[in-house]
Design an enzyme around this catalytic site. Structure first.
Site, PDB file in Angstrom:
ATOM      1  N   THR A 187      41.354  29.601  35.225  1.00 21.96           N
ATOM      2  CA  THR A 187      40.769  30.941  35.335  1.00 21.96           C
ATOM      3  C   THR A 187      39.599  31.004  34.363  1.00 21.96           C
ATOM      4  O   THR A 187      39.501  30.177  33.453  1.00 21.96           O
ATOM      5  CB  THR A 187      41.794  32.022  34.960  1.00 21.96           C
ATOM      6  OG1 THR A 187      42.149  31.815  33.591  1.00 21.96           O
ATOM      7  CG2 THR A 187      43.032  31.953  35.825  1.00 21.96           C
ATOM      8  N   GLU A 334      44.318  32.484  41.110  1.00 17.45           N
ATOM      9  CA  GLU A 334      45.791  32.448  41.174  1.00 17.45           C
ATOM     10  C   GLU A 334      46.325  32.584  42.602  1.00 17.45           C
ATOM     11  O   GLU A 334      47.517  32.404  42.834  1.00 17.45           O
ATOM     12  CB  GLU A 334      46.382  33.583  40.327  1.00 17.45           C
ATOM     13  CG  GLU A 334      46.205  33.423  38.826  1.00 17.45           C
ATOM     14  CD  GLU A 334      44.899  34.001  38.297  1.00 17.45           C
ATOM     15  OE1 GLU A 334      43.941  34.151  39.088  1.00 17.45           O
ATOM     16  OE2 GLU A 334      44.827  34.302  37.090  1.00 17.45           O
ATOM     17  N   LYS A 442      38.008  55.097  31.438  1.00 18.62           N
ATOM     18  CA  LYS A 442      38.983  56.172  31.317  1.00 18.62           C
ATOM     19  C   LYS A 442      38.334  57.311  30.539  1.00 18.62           C
ATOM     20  O   LYS A 442      38.143  57.230  29.329  1.00 18.62           O
ATOM     21  CB  LYS A 442      40.236  55.670  30.602  1.00 18.62           C
ATOM     22  CG  LYS A 442      41.489  56.268  31.195  1.00 18.62           C
ATOM     23  CD  LYS A 442      42.722  55.548  30.737  1.00 18.62           C
ATOM     24  CE  LYS A 442      43.935  56.105  31.456  1.00 18.62           C
ATOM     25  NZ  LYS A 442      45.169  55.476  31.025  1.00 18.62           N
ATOM     26  N   TRP A 447      40.804  58.209  35.397  1.00 17.89           N
ATOM     27  CA  TRP A 447      40.108  56.990  35.782  1.00 17.89           C
ATOM     28  C   TRP A 447      38.875  57.301  36.626  1.00 17.89           C
ATOM     29  O   TRP A 447      38.926  58.128  37.545  1.00 17.89           O
ATOM     30  CB  TRP A 447      41.028  56.094  36.607  1.00 17.89           C
ATOM     31  CG  TRP A 447      41.901  55.237  35.754  1.00 17.89           C
ATOM     32  CD1 TRP A 447      41.766  54.999  34.413  1.00 17.89           C
ATOM     33  CD2 TRP A 447      43.049  54.511  36.177  1.00 17.89           C
ATOM     34  NE1 TRP A 447      42.754  54.161  33.990  1.00 17.89           N
ATOM     35  CE2 TRP A 447      43.560  53.846  35.037  1.00 17.89           C
ATOM     36  CE3 TRP A 447      43.698  54.332  37.405  1.00 17.89           C
ATOM     37  CZ2 TRP A 447      44.686  53.031  35.091  1.00 17.89           C
ATOM     38  CZ3 TRP A 447      44.808  53.521  37.454  1.00 17.89           C
ATOM     39  CH2 TRP A 447      45.307  52.874  36.318  1.00 17.89           C
TER      40      TRP A 447
HETATM   41  P1  ADP Z   1      37.071  35.267  37.425  1.00 17.21           P
HETATM   42  O1  ADP Z   1      36.417  36.408  38.129  1.00 17.21           O
HETATM   43  O2  ADP Z   1      37.926  35.729  36.312  1.00 17.21           O
HETATM   44  O3  ADP Z   1      36.127  34.174  37.154  1.00 17.21           O
HETATM   45  P2  ADP Z   1      38.567  34.782  39.811  1.00 17.21           P
HETATM   46  O4  ADP Z   1      37.591  34.210  40.731  1.00 17.21           O
HETATM   47  O5  ADP Z   1      39.952  34.337  39.915  1.00 17.21           O
HETATM   48  O6  ADP Z   1      38.113  34.556  38.366  1.00 17.21           O
HETATM   49  O7  ADP Z   1      38.428  36.341  39.970  1.00 17.21           O
HETATM   50  C1  ADP Z   1      39.352  37.128  40.607  1.00 17.21           C
HETATM   51  C2  ADP Z   1      38.937  38.540  40.453  1.00 17.21           C
HETATM   52  O8  ADP Z   1      37.701  38.797  41.114  1.00 17.21           O
HETATM   53  C3  ADP Z   1      39.900  39.523  41.057  1.00 17.21           C
HETATM   54  O9  ADP Z   1      40.971  39.793  40.190  1.00 17.21           O
HETATM   55  C4  ADP Z   1      39.018  40.733  41.290  1.00 17.21           C
HETATM   56  O10 ADP Z   1      38.897  41.515  40.121  1.00 17.21           O
HETATM   57  C5  ADP Z   1      37.687  40.135  41.605  1.00 17.21           C
HETATM   58  N1  ADP Z   1      37.469  40.117  43.058  1.00 17.21           N
HETATM   59  C6  ADP Z   1      37.653  39.102  43.905  1.00 17.21           C
HETATM   60  N2  ADP Z   1      37.311  39.447  45.163  1.00 17.21           N
HETATM   61  C7  ADP Z   1      36.920  40.733  45.111  1.00 17.21           C
HETATM   62  C8  ADP Z   1      36.449  41.688  46.070  1.00 17.21           C
HETATM   63  N3  ADP Z   1      36.282  41.385  47.348  1.00 17.21           N
HETATM   64  N4  ADP Z   1      36.159  42.930  45.626  1.00 17.21           N
HETATM   65  C9  ADP Z   1      36.299  43.263  44.330  1.00 17.21           C
HETATM   66  N5  ADP Z   1      36.716  42.413  43.391  1.00 17.21           N
HETATM   67  C10 ADP Z   1      37.023  41.174  43.762  1.00 17.21           C
END
Ligand code: ADP
Length: 544
Positions: A187, A334, A442, A447
């Site tokens: 991650t 994940e 917040k 929110w």
């Molecule tokens: P990081 O962004 O931490 O590099 P990830 O690719 O695993 O790693 O990111 C996942 C996160 O990206 C999700 O928890 C969410 O917050 C965001 N995300 C992924 N797809 C979308 C989407 N279509 N719309 C909004 N947020 C998204």
């Protein structure tokens, strides 16, 4: 007696090895096109590529790679990276895709944590590798992937083509346990140290099947698939494996991710499915708008956008002005990563405004993924389209734990993964992300959804990008601040932007301040980096 039947062992294991054998037998003429650093295009047929995969498997074994060993890649998207995607898991080893956009100390941490013993690196990334290779004591050998014009291979390292050259293209793949690890991804570590997510063969195969399903990404043999999303991030959303299983042509952009290079590939290679994060497609949409009529994207069936919220104005702009249908998807490292996907159900189709609203949600879970949302006390919330809570998911390709069992607080006792995304879910099951929990604003205990404000701001014709983040406030704790990037040659005053938002949101949602910037800072995966905006501007409301 049933209990004594060796049921599990009777099933044929789901492993990625099958993809190599299948592709070689059935799709020898399919093609993989890669743009090299020198901009030339490399073309290789599946027949040839699968032979190279077998040569690579022989080379890996000869180098001493054993089942379970981690083999790292430090590479852009190209055919050699695909060969590693296939050969490393097929011999029972684990491919670890290093994120080349991270800071070298972070990459060193990750490579040490995963105990990477071999690194396959692009020659153009050698300067980056040099910054951390000596901090990773496990590394036994570096193999350099090089094209004409790239930096030379250091004498202590091996060269990829020279490694493959003497190897036989016959290789008997071992029969693997489907629960064995095939890939490990980390991650991005925005909250604490990066954590490793291990994908088993079974998880990968299940994900690949789901990605190819008709109501999912529908990858098929006639497709030409362009993963702009990097192979070093969440397995390029599973597209390389999906394309190989289906027999599609693949197009890789190498290091050239600018709008013009991507549009050239889409047009010239007749791409049918492209995929990447919104920031890439915002740039592409701006270029298409500026150069009306220049580009022919007639072959594009869909563009998959995810990783961050796709603004409705972008989804609409692509569809109405350029005939490109966007598939909005949500996922995480994940979740391997496909989790939900915004398809308009036939019972909801017909009204264009409603369809756009649905396409702008993150969609509903793909098969085998379960979804729910919960409040801070863990109470499961109703699907009423209004109640906000943290999204939780589980399923055969959702992580059940992190590598080395870190971050166990992210998993519930009944096997759900807590995503950290704040969402509403409507009665039809459509998930709408209002924020990441770490980006939530917040104000006076209420929110405010930064994503909804950003979407509205990005629908203003002069706005290229917008990120809304929390500014500290003496009375309300936090208040929204909007960072704005204007399109080249366009202007919009703060007053105009306020007027644009008015009437669409409660008064207390209105940003307290607007800051005009040249570019929104990005994370290593190309998403807006709000923590940096908070660090730069988060105190500006204090004393006002
Ligand atoms: P990081 O962004 O931490 O590099 P990830 O690719 O695993 O790693 O990111 C996942 C996160 O990206 C999700 O928890 C969410 O917050 C965001 N995300 C992924 N797809 C979308 C989407 N279509 N719309 C909004 N947020 C998204």
């Amino acid at each position: 007696m049933l209990a004594t039947l060796p049921g599990r062992m009777m099933d044929y294991p789901l492993t990625l090895t099958h993809l190599v054998e299948r592709a070689a037998r059935f799709f020898p003429k399919s093609e993989v096109v890669s743009r090299q650093a020198n901009r030339a295009l490399n073309r290789v047929s599946y027949a040839e590529l699968m032979k190279r995969v077998r040569k690579l498997a022989n080379a890996l074994v000869a180098m001493g790679v054993k089942p379970g060993d981690r083999v790292a890649t430090l590479a852009w998207n190209h055919h050699r990276h695909l060969e590693l995607y296939l050969a490393v898991p097929a011999i029972g080893a684990v491919i670890h895709t290093l994120n080349l956009r991270l800071h070298p100390t972070e990459i060193a941490y990750i490579a040490r944590h995963a105990e990477d013993k071999w690194v396959f690196a692009d020659a153009t990334l050698l300067p980056l590798l040099d910054k951390f290779r000596h901090e990773v004591p496990w590394i036994r050998k570096v193999v350099v992937m090089r094209d004409e014009g790239d930096p030379a291979v250091p004498p202590e390292d091996a060269e990829y083509e020279a490694l493959l050259e003497p190897c036989s293209d016959a290789f008997e793949f071992p029969r693997l346990d489907e629960n064995a690890a095939s890939m490990i991804c980390y991650t991005s570590g925005t909250t604490g140290n990066p954590k490793g997510v291990v994908y088993s063969h079974r998880s990968m195969v299940m994900h690949t099947i789901v990605a190819c399903m008709a109501d999912s990404l529908a990858v098929g043999e006639r497709d030409v698939v362009l993963p702009v999303v990097p192979m070093f991030h969440a397995a390029a959303w599973g597209l390389p494996y999906a394309a190989v299983m289906a027999g599609s042509n693949l197009v890789f952009p190498g290091p050239h991710l600018d709008a013009k290079s991507i549009l050239e590939l889409m047009q010239d290679e007749k791409v049918t499915i492209a995929a990447g994060v919104p920031t890439i497609w915002l740039g592409i949409l701006a270029m298409l708008d500026a150069e009306q009529g220049k580009w022919n994207l007639g072959h594009v069936r869909t563009t998959v956008i995810g990783g961050a919220a796709a603004p409705p104005s972008m989804i609409q702009g692509f569809a109405e002005r350029h005939g490109v249908v966007i598939t909005h998807a949500w996922g995480m490292t994940e979740t391997n990563p496909l989790g939900t996907l915004a398809r308009v159900k036939s019972s909801l189709a017909g009204d264009p405004a409603q369809e756009l609203r649905i396409r702008s949600t993150q969609g509903y879970a793909v098969p085998f993924v379960e979804q729910r949302h919960a409040d801070e006390a863990g109470k499961i919330l109703p699907w009423d389209g209004e109640t906000m809570g943290e999204l939780e998911v589980r399923g055969p390709f959702v992580a059940k734990a992190y590598f080395s069992d870190e971050g166990s607080d992210r998993f519930t006792a009944d096997g759900w993964f807590k995503t950290g995304d704040v969402v509403t879910i409507d009665a039809e099951g459509y998930v709408r992300i209002t924020d990441r929990s770490k980006d939530v604003i917040k104000s006076g205990g209420e929110w405010i959804s930064s994503v909804q404000l950003e979407n509205a701001l990005m629908s203003h014709p002069a706005v290229l990008e917008s990120a809304v983040f929390a500014g500290r406030h003496e009375k309300w704790d936090e208040r929204p601040i909007a960072a704005i990037v204007l399109k080249p040659g366009q202007s919009a005053s703060e007053e105009e932007l306020r007027t644009h938002l008015e009437g669409h949101f409660a008064k207390f949602w209105m940003p307290d301040a607007f800051v005009f910037v040249q570019q929104i800072p990005r994370t290593s995966t190309g998403k807006f980096l709000k923590s940096k905006l908070r660090a730069s501007f988060g105190e500006m409301l204090i004393g006002k």
